[in-house]
Scaffold this motif. Structure first.
Motif, PDB file in Angstrom:
ATOM      1  N   MET A 289       0.477  -0.987  -0.247  1.00  0.00           N
ATOM      2  CA  MET A 289       0.138   0.090   0.165  1.00  0.00           C
ATOM      3  C   MET A 289       1.239   1.265  -0.004  1.00  0.00           C
ATOM      4  SD  MET A 289      -2.802  -1.044   3.295  1.00  0.00           S
ATOM      5  CE  MET A 289      -3.677  -2.276   2.872  1.00  0.00           C
ATOM      6  N   ASP A 290      -0.005   2.128  -0.023  1.00  0.00           N
ATOM      7  CA  ASP A 290       0.547   3.475  -0.340  1.00  0.00           C
ATOM      8  C   ASP A 290       0.511   4.277   0.748  1.00  0.00           C
ATOM      9  OD1 ASP A 290       2.742   3.318  -2.556  1.00  0.00           O
ATOM     10  OD2 ASP A 290       1.401   3.274  -3.247  1.00  0.00           O
ATOM     11  N   VAL A 291      -1.256   4.274   1.243  1.00  0.00           N
ATOM     12  CA  VAL A 291      -1.334   5.039   2.126  1.00  0.00           C
ATOM     13  C   VAL A 291      -2.698   4.096   2.711  1.00  0.00           C
ATOM     14  CG1 VAL A 291      -3.135   5.827   0.883  1.00  0.00           C
ATOM     15  CG2 VAL A 291      -2.698   7.454   2.906  1.00  0.00           C
ATOM     16  N   LEU A 292      -3.517   4.152   4.219  1.00  0.00           N
ATOM     17  CA  LEU A 292      -3.778   3.137   4.511  1.00  0.00           C
ATOM     18  C   LEU A 292      -5.081   4.025   4.923  1.00  0.00           C
ATOM     19  CD1 LEU A 292      -4.364  -0.016   6.144  1.00  0.00           C
ATOM     20  CD2 LEU A 292      -3.712   1.538   8.276  1.00  0.00           C
ATOM     21  N   LEU A 293      -6.110   3.865   4.603  1.00  0.00           N
ATOM     22  CA  LEU A 293      -7.958   4.358   5.374  1.00  0.00           C
ATOM     23  C   LEU A 293      -7.958   3.779   6.793  1.00  0.00           C
ATOM     24  CD1 LEU A 293      -9.394   5.189   1.929  1.00  0.00           C
ATOM     25  CD2 LEU A 293      -7.649   7.651   3.812  1.00  0.00           C
ATOM     26  N   LEU A 294      -8.794   4.686   7.522  1.00  0.00           N
ATOM     27  CA  LEU A 294      -9.062   4.162   8.490  1.00  0.00           C
ATOM     28  C   LEU A 294     -10.490   4.647   9.526  1.00  0.00           C
ATOM     29  CD1 LEU A 294      -8.986   1.440  10.399  1.00  0.00           C
ATOM     30  CD2 LEU A 294      -7.612   2.615  12.276  1.00  0.00           C
ATOM     31  N   PRO A 295     -11.260   4.852   8.568  1.00  0.00           N
ATOM     32  CA  PRO A 295     -12.526   5.934   8.995  1.00  0.00           C
ATOM     33  C   PRO A 295     -13.576   5.409  10.231  1.00  0.00           C
ATOM     34  CG  PRO A 295     -13.295   4.762   6.812  1.00  0.00           C
ATOM     35  CD  PRO A 295     -12.581   3.985   6.981  1.00  0.00           C
ATOM     36  N   SER A 296     -13.075   4.447  10.995  1.00  0.00           N
ATOM     37  CA  SER A 296     -13.617   3.429  11.969  1.00  0.00           C
ATOM     38  C   SER A 296     -14.781   4.912  12.450  1.00  0.00           C
ATOM     39  CB  SER A 296     -13.079   3.269  12.620  1.00  0.00           C
ATOM     40  OG  SER A 296     -11.977   2.139  11.703  1.00  0.00           O
ATOM     41  N   SER A 319     -12.068  10.835  13.477  1.00  0.00           N
ATOM     42  CA  SER A 319     -11.407  11.392  14.699  1.00  0.00           C
ATOM     43  C   SER A 319     -11.951  10.386  15.247  1.00  0.00           C
ATOM     44  CB  SER A 319     -12.179  12.703  14.872  1.00  0.00           C
ATOM     45  OG  SER A 319     -12.158  13.204  13.953  1.00  0.00           O
ATOM     46  N   ALA A 320     -12.719   9.265  15.368  1.00  0.00           N
ATOM     47  CA  ALA A 320     -12.841   8.313  17.067  1.00  0.00           C
ATOM     48  C   ALA A 320     -11.851   7.416  16.867  1.00  0.00           C
ATOM     49  CB  ALA A 320     -14.084   7.114  15.910  1.00  0.00           C
ATOM     50  N   VAL A 321     -10.549   7.487  16.247  1.00  0.00           N
ATOM     51  CA  VAL A 321      -9.790   6.549  16.348  1.00  0.00           C
ATOM     52  C   VAL A 321      -8.846   7.143  17.365  1.00  0.00           C
ATOM     53  CG1 VAL A 321      -7.296   5.725  15.808  1.00  0.00           C
ATOM     54  CG2 VAL A 321      -9.114   6.054  14.061  1.00  0.00           C
ATOM     55  N   PRO A 322      -8.568   6.391  18.645  1.00  0.00           N
ATOM     56  CA  PRO A 322      -7.251   7.352  20.079  1.00  0.00           C
ATOM     57  C   PRO A 322      -6.447   8.131  19.456  1.00  0.00           C
ATOM     58  CG  PRO A 322      -8.791   5.335  20.390  1.00  0.00           C
ATOM     59  CD  PRO A 322      -8.906   5.638  19.161  1.00  0.00           C
ATOM     60  N   LYS A 323      -6.039   8.966  19.829  1.00  0.00           N
ATOM     61  CA  LYS A 323      -5.013   9.992  19.666  1.00  0.00           C
ATOM     62  C   LYS A 323      -4.019   8.961  19.893  1.00  0.00           C
ATOM     63  CE  LYS A 323      -6.488  14.334  18.870  1.00  0.00           C
ATOM     64  NZ  LYS A 323      -7.973  13.955  19.086  1.00  0.00           N
ATOM     65  N   LEU A 334      -8.878  12.959  10.765  1.00  0.00           N
ATOM     66  CA  LEU A 334     -10.140  14.039  10.037  1.00  0.00           C
ATOM     67  C   LEU A 334     -11.912  12.832  10.091  1.00  0.00           C
ATOM     68  CD1 LEU A 334      -8.699  13.778   6.116  1.00  0.00           C
ATOM     69  CD2 LEU A 334      -8.831  15.815   8.043  1.00  0.00           C
ATOM     70  N   PRO A 335     -12.888  14.631  10.238  1.00  0.00           N
ATOM     71  CA  PRO A 335     -14.088  13.892  10.731  1.00  0.00           C
ATOM     72  C   PRO A 335     -14.584  13.178   9.773  1.00  0.00           C
ATOM     73  CG  PRO A 335     -13.552  16.627  10.212  1.00  0.00           C
ATOM     74  CD  PRO A 335     -12.361  16.176  10.715  1.00  0.00           C
ATOM     75  N   ILE A 336     -15.556  12.475   9.851  1.00  0.00           N
ATOM     76  CA  ILE A 336     -16.185  11.728   8.810  1.00  0.00           C
ATOM     77  C   ILE A 336     -17.978  12.246   8.027  1.00  0.00           C
ATOM     78  CG2 ILE A 336     -15.022   9.011   9.357  1.00  0.00           C
ATOM     79  CD1 ILE A 336     -17.497   8.398  10.747  1.00  0.00           C
ATOM     80  N   PRO A 341     -12.980  15.719   2.974  1.00  0.00           N
ATOM     81  CA  PRO A 341     -11.601  16.332   3.175  1.00  0.00           C
ATOM     82  C   PRO A 341     -10.891  14.681   2.570  1.00  0.00           C
ATOM     83  CG  PRO A 341     -13.485  17.209   4.936  1.00  0.00           C
ATOM     84  CD  PRO A 341     -14.334  16.581   3.560  1.00  0.00           C
ATOM     85  N   TRP A 342     -10.967  14.393   2.920  1.00  0.00           N
ATOM     86  CA  TRP A 342     -10.178  12.484   2.693  1.00  0.00           C
ATOM     87  C   TRP A 342      -9.765  13.214   1.278  1.00  0.00           C
ATOM     88  CZ3 TRP A 342     -10.227   8.690   6.518  1.00  0.00           C
ATOM     89  CH2 TRP A 342     -10.372   8.579   7.104  1.00  0.00           C
ATOM     90  N   CYS A 343     -10.839  12.846   0.587  1.00  0.00           N
ATOM     91  CA  CYS A 343      -9.865  13.096  -0.435  1.00  0.00           C
ATOM     92  C   CYS A 343      -9.098  13.913  -0.945  1.00  0.00           C
ATOM     93  CB  CYS A 343     -11.563  13.549  -1.724  1.00  0.00           C
ATOM     94  SG  CYS A 343     -12.297  12.573  -1.642  1.00  0.00           S
ATOM     95  N   GLU A 344      -9.212  15.156  -0.252  1.00  0.00           N
ATOM     96  CA  GLU A 344      -8.431  16.555  -0.607  1.00  0.00           C
ATOM     97  C   GLU A 344      -7.085  16.030   0.080  1.00  0.00           C
ATOM     98  OE1 GLU A 344     -10.299  19.999   1.117  1.00  0.00           O
ATOM     99  OE2 GLU A 344     -11.511  20.063  -0.314  1.00  0.00           O
ATOM    100  N   MET A 345      -7.076  15.515   1.531  1.00  0.00           N
ATOM    101  CA  MET A 345      -6.013  14.955   1.943  1.00  0.00           C
ATOM    102  C   MET A 345      -5.035  13.745   1.189  1.00  0.00           C
ATOM    103  SD  MET A 345      -4.039  15.160   4.456  1.00  0.00           S
ATOM    104  CE  MET A 345      -4.171  15.389   5.636  1.00  0.00           C
ATOM    105  N   LEU A 346      -6.002  13.321   0.403  1.00  0.00           N
ATOM    106  CA  LEU A 346      -4.974  12.457  -0.929  1.00  0.00           C
ATOM    107  C   LEU A 346      -4.666  12.576  -1.244  1.00  0.00           C
ATOM    108  CD1 LEU A 346      -7.762   9.419  -0.419  1.00  0.00           C
ATOM    109  CD2 LEU A 346      -5.461   9.320   0.670  1.00  0.00           C
ATOM    110  N   SER A 347      -4.927  13.765  -2.051  1.00  0.00           N
ATOM    111  CA  SER A 347      -4.506  14.921  -3.160  1.00  0.00           C
ATOM    112  C   SER A 347      -3.460  15.246  -2.699  1.00  0.00           C
ATOM    113  CB  SER A 347      -5.422  15.666  -3.674  1.00  0.00           C
ATOM    114  OG  SER A 347      -6.777  14.660  -4.174  1.00  0.00           O
ATOM    115  N   SER A 348      -3.638  15.780  -1.280  1.00  0.00           N
ATOM    116  CA  SER A 348      -2.433  16.622  -1.064  1.00  0.00           C
ATOM    117  C   SER A 348      -1.477  15.850  -0.441  1.00  0.00           C
ATOM    118  CB  SER A 348      -3.045  17.681  -0.353  1.00  0.00           C
ATOM    119  OG  SER A 348      -2.961  16.732   1.217  1.00  0.00           O
TER     120      SER A 348
END
Length: 381
Positions: A289-296, A319-323, A334-336, A341-348
């Motif tokens: 992989m190149d990036v992992l998503l975890l939008p739990s 934001s549900a993932v413990p810091k 990021l919030p879900i 915002p997730w697409c923008e983060m992936l692009s940047s």
């Protein structure tokens, strides 16, 4: 030799199972039995057997409740166990510890792995952890229910454990955690196993038809509502409209897999989404992989996130993932509420990450530094 009985719902590749395997496989002077209820995944079951853990299937509590209770009690009574360690959730550890107490087991450990409610939902909807109930009144009911259900757990268990602070507060109460009565046992891993490997990356990419130029967005997790696969497909569909050289790699299985596959077809992105299924070993997939998503939607302690960071993988999480699980500077929260915002983060996302040398800021999730804590708990009379 000390005898310990672990109790799990099933052996299907979940996080709790991996915790048990990671810890117990390093304690060679302790005999482990493991009770489970539901039809196991043969690959995962084989990993337990290879580690020398004796796995015993018992009748499940849904279809055979009385037989389930009697079989468990009989095994506890005849097993000469020094310890029973229960990993069931939604406060079901209480009946396991009760049966162990009746069977004469002196040390009974209730281990909480989930965080069903941590803080009251905000009016804006941000940082919400949706699960069993929603809304202000329902939240109050749920909080009260949690408080009541803690009582039998505290009565019948001699030791109280949790995988992280959020799970500890949910399982045992904030005041109990503050007094130091709860032991936080991290969901630790072996860092050496999760080192980035270029040859494995190439091997897996070739196997699934991924080119060197493809940007691979990945996710590792069971197809359950809380893992939010619908959101992953939605944001990938949006992202892929402006990025032709991207692939989505989904590792895992579960009851919602067919539904997610249908969603992929409806979006017309079948050629870009790879369903790799449940794997006996997911280590190499992180390298691919190149990036992992975890939008739990809720997450007490995601082992996936710890594993990914040790392979130097950038991670975008909800934001549900413990810091506390962010042990590198490559975790972005990021919030879900929507996918944009997730697409923008992936692009940047343009990080110069040294995958072979991730800058790990904490060793608290290193199994070699953690397992002695549990081993001592088992050994102390």
């Amino acid at each position: 030799m000390i005898r310990v009985c672990q109790v799990l719902h099933g052996i299907v590749g979940g996080g709790s199972e991996q915790v048990v395997l990671n810890y117990c496989s390093r304690m060679h002077d302790i005999h482990f039995d493991l009770l489970y209820q539901y039809e196991p995944n043969p690959q995962i079951l084989e990993r337990f057997r290879e580690a020398g853990i004796n796995c015993i299937q018992i009748p499940d509590k849904v279809h055979h409740p009385l037989k389930h209770l009697w079989t468990m009690f009989r095994i506890f009574r005849n097993g000469n166990y020094d310890v029973v360690h229960s990993h069931l959730d939604w406060f079901m550890n209480s009946y396991v510890c009760f049966l162990a107490m009746l069977a004469g087991v002196k040390k009974r450990i209730a281990h909480h792995h989930q965080a069903y409610t941590v803080s009251q939902p905000s009016r804006s909807g941000c940082n919400v952890t949706p699960d069993l109930f929603r809304g202000g009144i329902a939240y109050s009911i749920k909080t009260t229910l949690c408080s009541v259900m803690r009582i039998p757990c505290k009565l019948f268990a001699t030791h109280w454990l949790a995988c992280g602070e959020a799970a500890a507060i949910n399982g045992w109460g904030a005041n109990t955690v503050k007094t130091g009565k709860v032991t936080i046992l991290p969901n630790a891993i072996d860092p050496e196993r999760f080192k980035f490997c270029e040859s494995v990356r190439r091997e897996i990419r070739v196997k699934y038809g991924i080119t060197d130029d493809d940007f691979v967005i990945g996710h590792v997790g069971r197809f359950f509502p809380e893992k939010n696969h619908k959101f992953i497909v939605e944001l990938f569909s949006e992202y892929s409209q402006n990025h032709s050289n991207c692939k989505l790699l989904l590792v895992g299985n579960g009851p919602l897999q067919t539904e997610i596959q249908n969603q992929v077809k409806q979006k017309g992105i079948e050629g870009r989404v790879i369903f790799a299924g449940l794997q006996k070993d997911v280590v190499g997939f992180y390298s691919a992989m190149d990036v992992l998503l975890l939008p739990s939607t809720r997450e007490a302690f995601p082992m996936t996130l710890i594993e990914a960071q040790y392979t130097g993988l950038p991670c975008i999480v909800s934001s549900a993932v413990p810091k506390e699980t962010a042990i590198t500077d490559c975790v972005f929260q990021l919030p879900i509420e929507n996918a944009k915002p997730w697409c923008e983060m992936l692009s940047s996302l343009n990080l110069a990450v040294d995958r072979r040398n991730p800058q790990i800021k904490s060793e608290r999730f290193d199994i070699w530094k953690c397992y002695g804590m549990l081993e001592s708990l088992y050994q102390v009379v």
